[in-house]
Enzyme design. Sequence first.
Site, PDB file in Angstrom:
ATOM      1  N   LEU A  20       0.682  -1.254   0.133  1.00  0.00           N
ATOM      2  CA  LEU A  20       0.025   0.009  -0.135  1.00  0.00           C
ATOM      3  C   LEU A  20       0.802   1.037  -0.047  1.00  0.00           C
ATOM      4  O   LEU A  20       2.275   1.302   0.357  1.00  0.00           O
ATOM      5  CB  LEU A  20      -0.885  -0.219   1.109  1.00  0.00           C
ATOM      6  CG  LEU A  20      -1.949  -1.280   1.249  1.00  0.00           C
ATOM      7  CD1 LEU A  20      -2.371  -1.457   2.884  1.00  0.00           C
ATOM      8  CD2 LEU A  20      -2.997  -1.040   0.168  1.00  0.00           C
ATOM      9  N   PRO A  21       0.319   2.340  -0.427  1.00  0.00           N
ATOM     10  CA  PRO A  21       1.142   3.621  -0.631  1.00  0.00           C
ATOM     11  C   PRO A  21       1.616   4.140   0.566  1.00  0.00           C
ATOM     12  O   PRO A  21       2.863   4.565   0.687  1.00  0.00           O
ATOM     13  CB  PRO A  21       0.083   4.538  -1.216  1.00  0.00           C
ATOM     14  CG  PRO A  21      -1.171   3.715  -1.559  1.00  0.00           C
ATOM     15  CD  PRO A  21      -1.239   2.637  -0.734  1.00  0.00           C
ATOM     16  N   THR A  51       5.952   0.611   2.145  1.00  0.00           N
ATOM     17  CA  THR A  51       7.264   1.214   2.850  1.00  0.00           C
ATOM     18  C   THR A  51       6.515   2.278   3.683  1.00  0.00           C
ATOM     19  O   THR A  51       5.881   3.426   3.207  1.00  0.00           O
ATOM     20  CB  THR A  51       8.123   1.644   1.930  1.00  0.00           C
ATOM     21  OG1 THR A  51       8.531   0.726   0.909  1.00  0.00           O
ATOM     22  CG2 THR A  51       9.075   2.630   2.698  1.00  0.00           C
ATOM     23  N   LYS A 126      14.554  -0.366   4.661  1.00  0.00           N
ATOM     24  CA  LYS A 126      14.058  -0.005   3.396  1.00  0.00           C
ATOM     25  C   LYS A 126      14.127   1.423   3.415  1.00  0.00           C
ATOM     26  O   LYS A 126      14.697   2.002   2.278  1.00  0.00           O
ATOM     27  CB  LYS A 126      12.682  -0.415   3.288  1.00  0.00           C
ATOM     28  CG  LYS A 126      12.009   0.164   2.092  1.00  0.00           C
ATOM     29  CD  LYS A 126      12.555  -0.346   0.833  1.00  0.00           C
ATOM     30  CE  LYS A 126      12.152   0.407  -0.570  1.00  0.00           C
ATOM     31  NZ  LYS A 126      10.528   0.058  -0.917  1.00  0.00           N
ATOM     32  N   LYS A 201       7.613  10.749  -0.402  1.00  0.00           N
ATOM     33  CA  LYS A 201       7.163  10.223   1.281  1.00  0.00           C
ATOM     34  C   LYS A 201       8.282   9.305   1.732  1.00  0.00           C
ATOM     35  O   LYS A 201       8.304   9.453   3.033  1.00  0.00           O
ATOM     36  CB  LYS A 201       6.017   9.277   0.647  1.00  0.00           C
ATOM     37  CG  LYS A 201       5.276   8.500   1.894  1.00  0.00           C
ATOM     38  CD  LYS A 201       5.631   7.100   2.008  1.00  0.00           C
ATOM     39  CE  LYS A 201       5.423   6.309   1.113  1.00  0.00           C
ATOM     40  NZ  LYS A 201       5.830   4.741   1.224  1.00  0.00           N
TER      41      LYS A 201
END
Length: 254
Positions: A20-21, A51, A126, A201
């Site tokens: 998901l975003p 992430t 990550k 983001k």
Amino acid sequence: MIASSPAEVAQGVSKIISMLPASAEVQEVYGGKDGILSTAQKGTLLLDSSTIDPSVSQEVAKQAETKGAVFMDAPVSGGVNAARDGVLTFMVGGPEGSFAEAKAILDNMGKNIVHCGAVGTGQAAKICNNMLLAISMVGTSEAMNLGIRLGLDPKLLASILNTSSGRCWSSEVYNPVPGVVPGVPSSNDYKGGFGTALMTKDLGLAQNAASSVKANTPLGAAVFQIYRTMVNHGFGGKDFSSAFVFLQEQGKAK
């Protein structure tokens, strides 16, 4: 299987992978009114390849534990070509006893499945990777832009960089200059790939994490501002390698 909600999906399966975003979407999909955890069965393995903030992964893992389910963060890296070829890297955080089961699933999509430690450590790995990736992409874009303005052919310059000490993934595999590397977003009008808005983001997550542990990341902070400016200039939907075009345009404006 087509379902009307995450809850409906969770009713009939014992393993779920999500991607998901951002943190808000993960919280809603898992913990919302019709979320996965409202119907997840005991023993369900939940692998989230989004992430997000490591603390959100830890929060969802605690919620899953109350349902008898196991939540593991498993963010992914490698880019479009690695996804196509099934050789992605997955950075997994969660109980060591559940890693073998998670790896058996992720092996179908990746080549390097790494257990990083407890829940949240996959996210930590990550965001460190993506901060470095953004720094190297902007650096490659600056070097390529300078060389081209100095009269060098971009393919020649790239070949020199990639056999010299400046070589990196951004210069060799994912070069930001159109036509240098076929099959990457820069050679397709920066379509597809990993969007500038998503990179921004992730850089924000890295800066928040750096602040929380008092880590000094001056280049990370600088590249975060560059990508934020790119989003404000309409690059949000383009691949993050469009930093090359942004720098070109900024140079012409001076």
